[in-house]
Scaffold this motif. Structure first.
Motif, PDB file in Angstrom:
ATOM      1  N   GLN A   1       0.824  -1.204   0.000  1.00 48.72           N
ATOM      2  CA  GLN A   1       0.000   0.000   0.000  1.00 48.72           C
ATOM      3  C   GLN A   1       0.854   1.248   0.000  1.00 48.72           C
ATOM      4  OE1 GLN A   1      -2.527   0.458   3.434  1.00 48.72           O
ATOM      5  NE2 GLN A   1      -0.854   0.288   4.887  1.00 48.72           N
ATOM      6  N   LEU A   2       0.185   2.351  -0.349  1.00 49.64           N
ATOM      7  CA  LEU A   2       0.776   3.688  -0.347  1.00 49.64           C
ATOM      8  C   LEU A   2      -0.111   4.598   0.491  1.00 49.64           C
ATOM      9  CD1 LEU A   2       1.552   3.936  -4.167  1.00 49.64           C
ATOM     10  CD2 LEU A   2       3.241   3.692  -2.340  1.00 49.64           C
ATOM     11  N   VAL A   3       0.507   5.415   1.322  1.00 49.18           N
ATOM     12  CA  VAL A   3      -0.246   6.326   2.171  1.00 49.18           C
ATOM     13  C   VAL A   3       0.342   7.727   2.024  1.00 49.18           C
ATOM     14  CG1 VAL A   3      -0.988   6.901   4.499  1.00 49.18           C
ATOM     15  CG2 VAL A   3      -0.778   4.495   3.814  1.00 49.18           C
ATOM     16  N   GLU A   4      -0.486   8.643   1.483  1.00 48.62           N
ATOM     17  CA  GLU A   4      -0.052  10.024   1.300  1.00 48.62           C
ATOM     18  C   GLU A   4      -0.331  10.862   2.537  1.00 48.62           C
ATOM     19  OE1 GLU A   4      -1.993   8.935  -2.803  1.00 48.62           O
ATOM     20  OE2 GLU A   4      -2.411   8.637  -0.670  1.00 48.62           O
ATOM     21  N   SER A   5       0.427  11.923   2.668  1.00 47.72           N
ATOM     22  CA  SER A   5       0.206  12.918   3.713  1.00 47.72           C
ATOM     23  C   SER A   5       0.847  14.227   3.269  1.00 47.72           C
ATOM     24  CB  SER A   5       0.796  12.461   5.048  1.00 47.72           C
ATOM     25  OG  SER A   5       2.197  12.265   4.928  1.00 47.72           O
ATOM     26  N   GLY A   6       0.521  15.292   3.995  1.00 47.47           N
ATOM     27  CA  GLY A   6       1.171  16.566   3.747  1.00 47.47           C
ATOM     28  C   GLY A   6       0.339  17.602   3.040  1.00 47.47           C
TER      29      GLY A   6
ATOM     30  N   CYS B   1       4.604  10.144   0.562  1.00 48.65           N
ATOM     31  CA  CYS B   1       3.895   8.928   0.175  1.00 48.65           C
ATOM     32  C   CYS B   1       4.698   7.756   0.721  1.00 48.65           C
ATOM     33  CB  CYS B   1       3.770   8.860  -1.329  1.00 48.65           C
ATOM     34  SG  CYS B   1       3.144   7.292  -1.968  1.00 48.65           S
ATOM     35  N   ALA B   2       4.232   7.207   1.843  1.00 40.99           N
ATOM     36  CA  ALA B   2       4.929   6.097   2.493  1.00 40.99           C
ATOM     37  C   ALA B   2       4.474   4.774   1.899  1.00 40.99           C
ATOM     38  CB  ALA B   2       4.661   6.133   3.989  1.00 40.99           C
ATOM     39  N   ALA B   3       5.428   3.978   1.468  1.00 39.14           N
ATOM     40  CA  ALA B   3       5.116   2.691   0.852  1.00 39.14           C
ATOM     41  C   ALA B   3       5.393   1.551   1.824  1.00 39.14           C
ATOM     42  CB  ALA B   3       5.951   2.500  -0.406  1.00 39.14           C
ATOM     43  N   SER B   4       4.584   0.519   1.721  1.00 33.35           N
ATOM     44  CA  SER B   4       4.813  -0.709   2.476  1.00 33.35           C
ATOM     45  C   SER B   4       4.475  -1.894   1.594  1.00 33.35           C
ATOM     46  CB  SER B   4       3.980  -0.728   3.755  1.00 33.35           C
ATOM     47  OG  SER B   4       2.614  -0.647   3.469  1.00 33.35           O
ATOM     48  N   GLY B   5       5.165  -2.986   1.815  1.00 36.47           N
ATOM     49  CA  GLY B   5       4.903  -4.192   1.049  1.00 36.47           C
ATOM     50  C   GLY B   5       5.682  -4.322  -0.245  1.00 36.47           C
ATOM     51  N   PHE B   6       6.400  -3.284  -0.631  1.00 38.74           N
ATOM     52  CA  PHE B   6       7.255  -3.323  -1.802  1.00 38.74           C
ATOM     53  C   PHE B   6       8.286  -2.202  -1.678  1.00 38.74           C
ATOM     54  CE2 PHE B   6       5.924   0.314  -4.443  1.00 38.74           C
ATOM     55  CZ  PHE B   6       4.775   0.694  -3.771  1.00 38.74           C
ATOM     56  N   THR B   7       9.324  -2.262  -2.497  1.00 39.41           N
ATOM     57  CA  THR B   7      10.409  -1.290  -2.432  1.00 39.41           C
ATOM     58  C   THR B   7      10.288  -0.312  -3.582  1.00 39.41           C
ATOM     59  OG1 THR B   7      11.834  -2.952  -1.416  1.00 39.41           O
ATOM     60  CG2 THR B   7      12.916  -1.027  -2.367  1.00 39.41           C
ATOM     61  N   ILE B   8      10.087   0.966  -3.271  1.00 37.54           N
ATOM     62  CA  ILE B   8       9.772   1.940  -4.317  1.00 37.54           C
ATOM     63  C   ILE B   8      10.925   2.138  -5.293  1.00 37.54           C
ATOM     64  CG2 ILE B   8       8.063   3.123  -2.906  1.00 37.54           C
ATOM     65  CD1 ILE B   8      10.105   5.372  -2.473  1.00 37.54           C
ATOM     66  N   ARG B   9      12.171   1.910  -4.854  1.00 37.58           N
ATOM     67  CA  ARG B   9      13.305   2.184  -5.722  1.00 37.58           C
ATOM     68  C   ARG B   9      13.322   1.269  -6.957  1.00 37.58           C
ATOM     69  NH1 ARG B   9      18.897   1.107  -3.052  1.00 37.58           N
ATOM     70  NH2 ARG B   9      17.889   1.679  -1.114  1.00 37.58           N
TER      71      ARG B   9
ATOM     72  N   ASN C   1      11.711   4.393   2.408  1.00 39.38           N
ATOM     73  CA  ASN C   1      10.796   3.832   1.409  1.00 39.38           C
ATOM     74  C   ASN C   1       9.621   4.784   1.162  1.00 39.38           C
ATOM     75  OD1 ASN C   1      10.406   1.706  -0.436  1.00 39.38           O
ATOM     76  ND2 ASN C   1       8.901   0.708   0.900  1.00 39.38           N
ATOM     77  N   THR C   2       9.963   6.034   0.995  1.00 35.39           N
ATOM     78  CA  THR C   2       8.966   7.103   0.886  1.00 35.39           C
ATOM     79  C   THR C   2       9.243   7.975  -0.336  1.00 35.39           C
ATOM     80  OG1 THR C   2       8.620   7.150   3.271  1.00 35.39           O
ATOM     81  CG2 THR C   2       7.967   9.109   2.041  1.00 35.39           C
ATOM     82  N   LEU C   3       8.170   8.317  -1.023  1.00 34.08           N
ATOM     83  CA  LEU C   3       8.189   9.213  -2.179  1.00 34.08           C
ATOM     84  C   LEU C   3       7.747  10.596  -1.725  1.00 34.08           C
ATOM     85  CD1 LEU C   3       8.342   9.251  -5.409  1.00 34.08           C
ATOM     86  CD2 LEU C   3       5.847   8.969  -5.309  1.00 34.08           C
ATOM     87  N   TYR C   4       8.332  11.632  -2.308  1.00 36.15           N
ATOM     88  CA  TYR C   4       7.983  13.000  -1.940  1.00 36.15           C
ATOM     89  C   TYR C   4       7.636  13.825  -3.180  1.00 36.15           C
ATOM     90  CZ  TYR C   4      10.317  11.793   2.429  1.00 36.15           C
ATOM     91  OH  TYR C   4      10.693  11.186   3.601  1.00 36.15           O
ATOM     92  N   LEU C   5       6.874  14.866  -2.945  1.00 36.48           N
ATOM     93  CA  LEU C   5       6.642  15.884  -3.961  1.00 36.48           C
ATOM     94  C   LEU C   5       6.764  17.237  -3.271  1.00 36.48           C
ATOM     95  CD1 LEU C   5       5.933  16.352  -6.969  1.00 36.48           C
ATOM     96  CD2 LEU C   5       3.556  16.676  -6.227  1.00 36.48           C
TER      97      LEU C   5
ATOM     98  N   TRP D   1      -2.267   2.461  -5.739  1.00 39.33           N
ATOM     99  CA  TRP D   1      -2.562   3.885  -5.559  1.00 39.33           C
ATOM    100  C   TRP D   1      -2.790   4.177  -4.088  1.00 39.33           C
ATOM    101  CZ3 TRP D   1      -3.137   7.418  -9.688  1.00 39.33           C
ATOM    102  CH2 TRP D   1      -3.028   6.849 -10.960  1.00 39.33           C
ATOM    103  N   GLY D   2      -2.423   5.389  -3.701  1.00 31.91           N
ATOM    104  CA  GLY D   2      -2.755   5.848  -2.381  1.00 31.91           C
ATOM    105  C   GLY D   2      -4.171   6.403  -2.347  1.00 31.91           C
ATOM    106  N   GLN D   3      -4.587   6.812  -1.154  1.00 28.93           N
ATOM    107  CA  GLN D   3      -5.954   7.307  -0.984  1.00 28.93           C
ATOM    108  C   GLN D   3      -6.087   8.775  -1.328  1.00 28.93           C
ATOM    109  OE1 GLN D   3      -3.733   7.171   1.379  1.00 28.93           O
ATOM    110  NE2 GLN D   3      -3.975   9.116   2.469  1.00 28.93           N
ATOM    111  N   GLY D   4      -4.971   9.447  -1.474  1.00 26.20           N
ATOM    112  CA  GLY D   4      -4.982  10.854  -1.864  1.00 26.20           C
ATOM    113  C   GLY D   4      -4.844  11.794  -0.680  1.00 26.20           C
ATOM    114  N   THR D   5      -4.314  12.966  -0.977  1.00 28.10           N
ATOM    115  CA  THR D   5      -4.232  14.047   0.010  1.00 28.10           C
ATOM    116  C   THR D   5      -4.633  15.338  -0.690  1.00 28.10           C
ATOM    117  OG1 THR D   5      -2.815  15.108   1.676  1.00 28.10           O
ATOM    118  CG2 THR D   5      -1.761  14.502  -0.405  1.00 28.10           C
ATOM    119  N   ARG D   6      -5.430  16.138  -0.025  1.00 29.95           N
ATOM    120  CA  ARG D   6      -6.005  17.324  -0.668  1.00 29.95           C
ATOM    121  C   ARG D   6      -5.105  18.528  -0.515  1.00 29.95           C
ATOM    122  NH1 ARG D   6     -10.822  18.167  -2.595  1.00 29.95           N
ATOM    123  NH2 ARG D   6     -11.649  16.292  -1.562  1.00 29.95           N
TER     124      ARG D   6
END
Length: 112
Positions: A2-7, A21-29, A75-79, A102-107
């Motif tokens: 899963q992916l979980v967005e925040s910020g 965007c914190a990832a778990s269960g797989f390696t984003i690289r 293991n986190t993606l940023y924007l 996909w993550g759940q989104g952040t507004r």
């Protein structure tokens, strides 16, 4: 996996935000990772992508203002978003393209 967005949040025009965007269960690289956004009443669009070699691409409207990056230890993606404009308002989603995760989104709301 899963992916979980925040910020996300409310910011004035010209301001900055950093989405995570914190990832778990797989390696984003090991995968293409992307940020998408969907503005009210509009279709979802791709904003930025980073591949396993660190190569990045951006939609023209955010070039020079947004930066996509990864922290492999976390293991986190940023924007990183700077010089925000009202037209940047929308729901922002991260995605592992090849895995269709996909993550759940952040507004993000840019308004004075």
């Amino acid at each position: 996996a899963q992916l979980v967005e925040s910020g996300g949040g409310l910011v004035r025009p010209g301001g900055s935000l950093r989405l995570s965007c914190a990832a778990s269960g797989f390696t984003i690289r090991n995968y293409y990772m992307s940020w998408f956004r969907q503005a009210p009443g509009k279709e979802r669009e791709g904003v930025a992508t980073i591949n396993s070699n660190g190569y990045t691409r951006y939609v023209d409207s955010v070039k020079g203002r947004f930066t996509i990056s990864q922290d492999h230890d976390k293991n986190t993606l940023y924007l990183q978003m700077t010089s925000l404009k009202p037209e940047d308002t929308g729901m922002y989603y991260c995605a592992a393209n090849e895995l269709d995760i996909w993550g759940q989104g952040t507004r993000v709301t840019v308004s004075s």
